[in-house]
Write an enzyme that holds these catalytic residues in place. Structure first.
Site, PDB file in Angstrom:
ATOM      1  N   LEU A  33       0.821  -1.213   0.000  1.00 19.82           N
ATOM      2  CA  LEU A  33       0.000   0.000   0.000  1.00 19.82           C
ATOM      3  C   LEU A  33       0.857   1.267   0.000  1.00 19.82           C
ATOM      4  O   LEU A  33       1.945   1.302   0.560  1.00 19.82           O
ATOM      5  CB  LEU A  33      -0.903  -0.002   1.235  1.00 19.82           C
ATOM      6  N   HIS A  37      -3.449   4.362  -2.134  1.00 18.71           N
ATOM      7  CA  HIS A  37      -4.415   3.507  -1.429  1.00 18.71           C
ATOM      8  C   HIS A  37      -4.943   4.215  -0.192  1.00 18.71           C
ATOM      9  O   HIS A  37      -6.132   4.123   0.132  1.00 18.71           O
ATOM     10  CB  HIS A  37      -3.746   2.188  -1.007  1.00 18.71           C
ATOM     11  N   ARG A 187       4.491  -0.486  -8.070  1.00 18.36           N
ATOM     12  CA  ARG A 187       5.595  -0.923  -8.941  1.00 18.36           C
ATOM     13  C   ARG A 187       6.726   0.108  -9.012  1.00 18.36           C
ATOM     14  O   ARG A 187       7.775  -0.200  -9.580  1.00 18.36           O
ATOM     15  CB  ARG A 187       5.075  -1.221 -10.342  1.00 18.36           C
TER      16      ARG A 187
END
Ligand code: PAF
Length: 281
Positions: A33, A37, A187
């Site tokens: 997260l 998020h 990522r």
């Protein structure tokens, strides 16, 4: 915060909450997260009595040569962020809990998928729609929160909610960016140092496109060329796509007008990044 690994156990608790007239907000994630998020969770927290967060790296939405095995995972860190952001129930199922031995049904998306990531990642959105359908049925939320970084995913979930008659309100939340403009993504940890520096150019290229459109450019091909030229000149990343559509229908436009999305995907050595901007004319 309570953590559940069993769908049935979570359903029991939620049934009780619903009997007590509590509203339920749901945030679907694959974990690792970040601020993006946290912003989804904060929105859900403001608007609902109960906030449910799922963390599940969904094998169904990864292609054979994609990063399912190496997708970043860190439950301890995620639990801390979830508690601080105000999550009530964390649902953290195993692949077996979600799909069992041999599932007999999957959801196939037949609209809004033949472009952008849908074209580049065959089967990806069938995997997303299948897992989101399952989560919706397990959690039965009043509202579901999705981030605009995955704008095509938002468009597809909008279609899923309409076509399968889910009585769920889709709430979309703006992209959260780093100070230099890079869209937050799990990522981003895979970017090498020089790539991290270059990655801010994705957003810069989108801002240039927006400026050109606001200054009167209406030819989508010219705007695409501008974005491509910007990225090629300033990064070593390989462009996967630069595309422009009407949003959320994802229809091609000969002349730019209405609600437009300009979306990019760029492959760096160990990370493929996506970003987009919406312009309304
Ligand atoms: O956006 C994501 O992280 C995933 O696609 C989602 C919605 C959690 C489904 O696995």
């Amino acid at each position: 915060m309570k953590t559940f690994t069993s769908a049935i156990e979570l359903q029991k608790v939620l049934r009780h909450d619903r009997t007590n007239k509590k509203s339920v907000g749901y945030v679907a994630t694959m974990g690792y997260l970040h601020e993006g998020h946290a912003s989804l969770i904060e929105n859900a927290r403001r608007e609902n009595d109960i906030v449910v967060l799922s963390i599940f790296v969904n094998p169904l939405q990864f292609g054979p040569n994609e990063d399912f095995a190496s997708y970043p995972r860190d439950l301890d860190r995620d639990e801390n962020l979830a508690v601080n952001a105000g999550v009530d129930y964390l649902f953290y199922p195993t692949v077996d809990e979600m799909y069992g031995e041999n599932p007999s049904v999957k959801v196939v998306v037949q609209n809004r998928t033949d472009c952008l990531c849908g074209r580049k990642r065959p089967g990806h959105f069938d995997g997303v729609a299948t897992v989101v359908t399952k989560f919706f049925n397990i959690i039965l939320p009043d509202r579901a929160y999705f981030g605009m970084k995955d704008a095509q995913q938002v468009a597809i979930i909008d279609g899923l909610i309409q076509d399968l008659n889910f009585p769920i309100e889709l709430v979309t939340v703006d992209i959260v960016r780093e100070e230099d403009g890079l869209a937050r993504s799990s990522r981003n940890v895979f970017l090498l140092e020089d790539e991290r520096h270059e990655a801010k150019e994705l957003y810069q290229s989108l801002l240039r496109a927006k400026d050109a459109i606001i200054s009167g450019e209406r030819n989508p091909q010219k705007v695409i060329a501008l974005v491509e030229e910007h990225i090629k000149a300033r990064t070593k990343g390989k462009i996967d796509y630069v595309e422009i559509y009407q949003y959320p229908e994802l229809k091609l436009l000969d002349v730019l007008n209405g609600n437009i999305i300009i979306a990019v995907a760029v492959k760096f050595r160990h990370a493929r990044l996506i970003d987009n901007i919406i312009v309304t004319l």
